[in-house]
Design an enzyme around this catalytic site. Sequence first.
Site, PDB file in Angstrom:
ATOM      1  N   LYS A  13       0.842  -1.214   0.000  1.00  0.00           N
ATOM      2  CA  LYS A  13       0.000   0.000   0.000  1.00  0.00           C
ATOM      3  C   LYS A  13       0.873   1.260   0.000  1.00  0.00           C
ATOM      4  O   LYS A  13       0.666   2.177  -0.794  1.00  0.00           O
ATOM      5  CB  LYS A  13      -0.927   0.015   1.235  1.00  0.00           C
ATOM      6  CG  LYS A  13      -1.819  -1.220   1.351  1.00  0.00           C
ATOM      7  CD  LYS A  13      -2.703  -1.181   2.584  1.00  0.00           C
ATOM      8  CE  LYS A  13      -2.000  -1.208   3.915  1.00  0.00           C
ATOM      9  NZ  LYS A  13      -1.277  -2.491   4.202  1.00  0.00           N
ATOM     10  N   ARG A  88      -9.842   0.268   8.687  1.00  0.00           N
ATOM     11  CA  ARG A  88      -9.378  -1.091   8.979  1.00  0.00           C
ATOM     12  C   ARG A  88     -10.419  -1.910   9.715  1.00  0.00           C
ATOM     13  O   ARG A  88     -10.168  -3.083  10.015  1.00  0.00           O
ATOM     14  CB  ARG A  88      -8.150  -1.018   9.885  1.00  0.00           C
ATOM     15  CG  ARG A  88      -6.841  -1.021   9.167  1.00  0.00           C
ATOM     16  CD  ARG A  88      -5.803  -0.706  10.210  1.00  0.00           C
ATOM     17  NE  ARG A  88      -4.637  -1.497  10.076  1.00  0.00           N
ATOM     18  CZ  ARG A  88      -3.525  -1.045   9.482  1.00  0.00           C
ATOM     19  NH1 ARG A  88      -3.479   0.134   8.955  1.00  0.00           N
ATOM     20  NH2 ARG A  88      -2.476  -1.803   9.427  1.00  0.00           N
ATOM     21  N   ARG A 127      11.846  -5.248   5.043  1.00  0.00           N
ATOM     22  CA  ARG A 127      11.581  -3.818   4.798  1.00  0.00           C
ATOM     23  C   ARG A 127      12.558  -2.931   5.575  1.00  0.00           C
ATOM     24  O   ARG A 127      12.833  -3.161   6.754  1.00  0.00           O
ATOM     25  CB  ARG A 127      10.160  -3.475   5.208  1.00  0.00           C
ATOM     26  CG  ARG A 127       9.903  -1.963   5.155  1.00  0.00           C
ATOM     27  CD  ARG A 127       8.469  -1.591   5.231  1.00  0.00           C
ATOM     28  NE  ARG A 127       7.766  -2.196   6.343  1.00  0.00           N
ATOM     29  CZ  ARG A 127       6.450  -2.175   6.470  1.00  0.00           C
ATOM     30  NH1 ARG A 127       5.707  -1.610   5.555  1.00  0.00           N
ATOM     31  NH2 ARG A 127       5.876  -2.751   7.511  1.00  0.00           N
ATOM     32  N   ARG A 162      11.275  -1.246  11.158  1.00  0.00           N
ATOM     33  CA  ARG A 162      10.149  -0.953  12.057  1.00  0.00           C
ATOM     34  C   ARG A 162      10.067  -1.974  13.188  1.00  0.00           C
ATOM     35  O   ARG A 162      10.201  -3.172  12.961  1.00  0.00           O
ATOM     36  CB  ARG A 162       8.837  -0.947  11.268  1.00  0.00           C
ATOM     37  CG  ARG A 162       8.539   0.409  10.661  1.00  0.00           C
ATOM     38  CD  ARG A 162       7.356   0.419   9.737  1.00  0.00           C
ATOM     39  NE  ARG A 162       6.173  -0.296  10.178  1.00  0.00           N
ATOM     40  CZ  ARG A 162       5.046  -0.338   9.476  1.00  0.00           C
ATOM     41  NH1 ARG A 162       4.966   0.303   8.310  1.00  0.00           N
ATOM     42  NH2 ARG A 162       4.014  -1.008   9.906  1.00  0.00           N
ATOM     43  N   ARG A 173      -0.248  -9.203  13.353  1.00  0.00           N
ATOM     44  CA  ARG A 173      -0.863  -8.218  12.443  1.00  0.00           C
ATOM     45  C   ARG A 173      -1.665  -8.915  11.342  1.00  0.00           C
ATOM     46  O   ARG A 173      -2.739  -8.459  10.957  1.00  0.00           O
ATOM     47  CB  ARG A 173       0.229  -7.328  11.833  1.00  0.00           C
ATOM     48  CG  ARG A 173       0.791  -6.314  12.826  1.00  0.00           C
ATOM     49  CD  ARG A 173       2.135  -5.762  12.409  1.00  0.00           C
ATOM     50  NE  ARG A 173       2.106  -5.016  11.178  1.00  0.00           N
ATOM     51  CZ  ARG A 173       3.179  -4.793  10.408  1.00  0.00           C
ATOM     52  NH1 ARG A 173       4.357  -5.269  10.747  1.00  0.00           N
ATOM     53  NH2 ARG A 173       3.059  -4.090   9.305  1.00  0.00           N
TER      54      ARG A 173
HETATM   55  P1  AP5 Z   1       4.880  -1.555   1.912  1.00  0.00           P
HETATM   56  O1  AP5 Z   1       4.541  -0.775   0.698  1.00  0.00           O
HETATM   57  O2  AP5 Z   1       5.611  -0.878   3.009  1.00  0.00           O
HETATM   58  O3  AP5 Z   1       3.593  -2.332   2.440  1.00  0.00           O
HETATM   59  P2  AP5 Z   1       2.305  -1.799   3.208  1.00  0.00           P
HETATM   60  O4  AP5 Z   1       1.133  -2.496   2.630  1.00  0.00           O
HETATM   61  O5  AP5 Z   1       2.288  -0.305   3.219  1.00  0.00           O
HETATM   62  O6  AP5 Z   1       2.625  -2.426   4.628  1.00  0.00           O
HETATM   63  P3  AP5 Z   1       2.499  -1.848   6.101  1.00  0.00           P
HETATM   64  O7  AP5 Z   1       3.235  -2.860   6.980  1.00  0.00           O
HETATM   65  O8  AP5 Z   1       2.961  -0.436   6.203  1.00  0.00           O
HETATM   66  O9  AP5 Z   1       1.016  -1.944   6.360  1.00  0.00           O
HETATM   67  P4  AP5 Z   1       0.325  -2.034   7.685  1.00  0.00           P
HETATM   68  O10 AP5 Z   1      -1.044  -1.856   7.228  1.00  0.00           O
HETATM   69  O11 AP5 Z   1       0.545  -3.244   8.522  1.00  0.00           O
HETATM   70  O12 AP5 Z   1       1.044  -0.917   8.587  1.00  0.00           O
HETATM   71  P5  AP5 Z   1       0.600   0.550   8.996  1.00  0.00           P
HETATM   72  O13 AP5 Z   1       1.797   1.376   9.010  1.00  0.00           O
HETATM   73  O14 AP5 Z   1      -0.588   0.987   8.233  1.00  0.00           O
HETATM   74  O15 AP5 Z   1       5.734  -2.823   1.403  1.00  0.00           O
HETATM   75  C1  AP5 Z   1       6.270  -3.752   2.328  1.00  0.00           C
HETATM   76  C2  AP5 Z   1       7.632  -4.231   1.829  1.00  0.00           C
HETATM   77  O16 AP5 Z   1       7.465  -4.964   0.615  1.00  0.00           O
HETATM   78  C3  AP5 Z   1       8.611  -3.089   1.487  1.00  0.00           C
HETATM   79  O17 AP5 Z   1       9.889  -3.436   1.885  1.00  0.00           O
HETATM   80  C4  AP5 Z   1       8.526  -2.965  -0.043  1.00  0.00           C
HETATM   81  O18 AP5 Z   1       9.747  -2.510  -0.612  1.00  0.00           O
HETATM   82  C5  AP5 Z   1       8.203  -4.392  -0.465  1.00  0.00           C
HETATM   83  N1  AP5 Z   1       7.383  -4.474  -1.661  1.00  0.00           N
HETATM   84  C6  AP5 Z   1       6.333  -3.663  -2.009  1.00  0.00           C
HETATM   85  N2  AP5 Z   1       5.798  -4.057  -3.174  1.00  0.00           N
HETATM   86  C7  AP5 Z   1       6.519  -5.143  -3.570  1.00  0.00           C
HETATM   87  C8  AP5 Z   1       6.446  -5.991  -4.706  1.00  0.00           C
HETATM   88  N3  AP5 Z   1       5.543  -5.830  -5.692  1.00  0.00           N
HETATM   89  N4  AP5 Z   1       7.326  -7.018  -4.791  1.00  0.00           N
HETATM   90  C9  AP5 Z   1       8.260  -7.211  -3.815  1.00  0.00           C
HETATM   91  N5  AP5 Z   1       8.399  -6.420  -2.732  1.00  0.00           N
HETATM   92  C10 AP5 Z   1       7.525  -5.405  -2.608  1.00  0.00           C
HETATM   93  O19 AP5 Z   1       0.090   0.327  10.509  1.00  0.00           O
HETATM   94  C11 AP5 Z   1       0.982   0.026  11.545  1.00  0.00           C
HETATM   95  C12 AP5 Z   1       0.210  -0.074  12.863  1.00  0.00           C
HETATM   96  O20 AP5 Z   1      -0.442   1.199  13.168  1.00  0.00           O
HETATM   97  C13 AP5 Z   1      -0.955  -1.098  12.876  1.00  0.00           C
HETATM   98  O21 AP5 Z   1      -0.516  -2.407  13.174  1.00  0.00           O
HETATM   99  C14 AP5 Z   1      -1.856  -0.499  13.987  1.00  0.00           C
HETATM  100  O22 AP5 Z   1      -1.352  -0.779  15.262  1.00  0.00           O
HETATM  101  C15 AP5 Z   1      -1.731   1.011  13.743  1.00  0.00           C
HETATM  102  N6  AP5 Z   1      -2.757   1.515  12.795  1.00  0.00           N
HETATM  103  C16 AP5 Z   1      -2.529   2.073  11.562  1.00  0.00           C
HETATM  104  N7  AP5 Z   1      -3.686   2.408  10.969  1.00  0.00           N
HETATM  105  C17 AP5 Z   1      -4.674   2.049  11.833  1.00  0.00           C
HETATM  106  C18 AP5 Z   1      -6.093   2.100  11.768  1.00  0.00           C
HETATM  107  N8  AP5 Z   1      -6.746   2.593  10.699  1.00  0.00           N
HETATM  108  N9  AP5 Z   1      -6.789   1.637  12.827  1.00  0.00           N
HETATM  109  C19 AP5 Z   1      -6.167   1.147  13.923  1.00  0.00           C
HETATM  110  N10 AP5 Z   1      -4.826   1.050  14.053  1.00  0.00           N
HETATM  111  C20 AP5 Z   1      -4.079   1.498  12.997  1.00  0.00           C
END
Ligand code: AP5
Length: 221
Positions: A13, A88, A127, A162, A173
């Site tokens: 994402k 979410r 990552r 992270r 997660r």
């Molecule tokens: P990346 O693009 O970073 O993936 P992502 O989908 O953004 O993953 P996140 O881990 O950031 O999502 P998340 O939803 O768990 O975390 P968030 O920060 O929102 O890609 C991942 C890796 O893969 C990278 O190294 C990239 O280079 C690689 N990659 C990408 N595309 C690729 C491809 N095609 N091929 C190969 N490699 C590839 O949330 C973190 C925490 O915050 C949550 O756990 C929760 O505690 C809290 N939180 C956030 N939002 C909320 C909410 N709305 N409600 C409640 N709690 C929340």
Amino acid sequence: MRIVLLGAPGSGKGTQAQRLIDKHRVPQISTGDLLRAAVAAGTELGRRAKATMDAGKLVDDATMLGIIRERLAAPDAARGYILDGFPRTIPQADGLNALLAEIGQPLEAVVLMEVDHERLMKRLTGRRTCRSCGRVFNIYTAPPPVPSPCGGQCVTPDLFHRPDDSEATIGKRLEVYESQTRPLVEYYGSRGLLQRVDAEGDIDDVTQRLERALVRASERR
Ligand code: AP5
């Protein structure tokens, strides 16, 4: 452009949102990034959220809706937005609907980034994120520039891993995604907003599939 990027942790994402923002000139609104900034700044919100995030659980819906309400009120979001990591849960999606109706900014599409769960563990453990600009790399699939032996003329990113990208927390997660976020697929599907994108393979190819999905969504409107 007014879209949600929906998908499991590591589905890409953030990576894809960074590619869309320049072309479409709308901000990426990542609730994960907003929470991490609050943790880094040591605010009251950051102090409350840290333990929850480190455990791989979700921050409560009321807090998240408050954060989104405030962020969508910023001037740059008047042109549109890419929501990354929000909503979410069903209550967050209901709250978002009400908020967007109130501000006259309805969603145009919800894109589901589909990746086999077995690949996600490798993506997340590999990552690395640049502390200064937020750019995301991967030591296996999208490595950062190799430091040059030139003696300091080349700028290399200041990378961090992270804390929630440990194997145990990633497992939690993914479990939380399945139980609390996956129901949004049906939620947005039944409202005619869902577009599915195969998010495996080359990152540029995924971007192209995503752009095509956005065209399909605009043709349906
Ligand atoms: P990346 O693009 O970073 O993936 P992502 O989908 O953004 O993953 P996140 O881990 O950031 O999502 P998340 O939803 O768990 O975390 P968030 O920060 O929102 O890609 C991942 C890796 O893969 C990278 O190294 C990239 O280079 C690689 N990659 C990408 N595309 C690729 C491809 N095609 N091929 C190969 N490699 C590839 O949330 C973190 C925490 O915050 C949550 O756990 C929760 O505690 C809290 N939180 C956030 N939002 C909320 C909410 N709305 N409600 C409640 N709690 C929340």
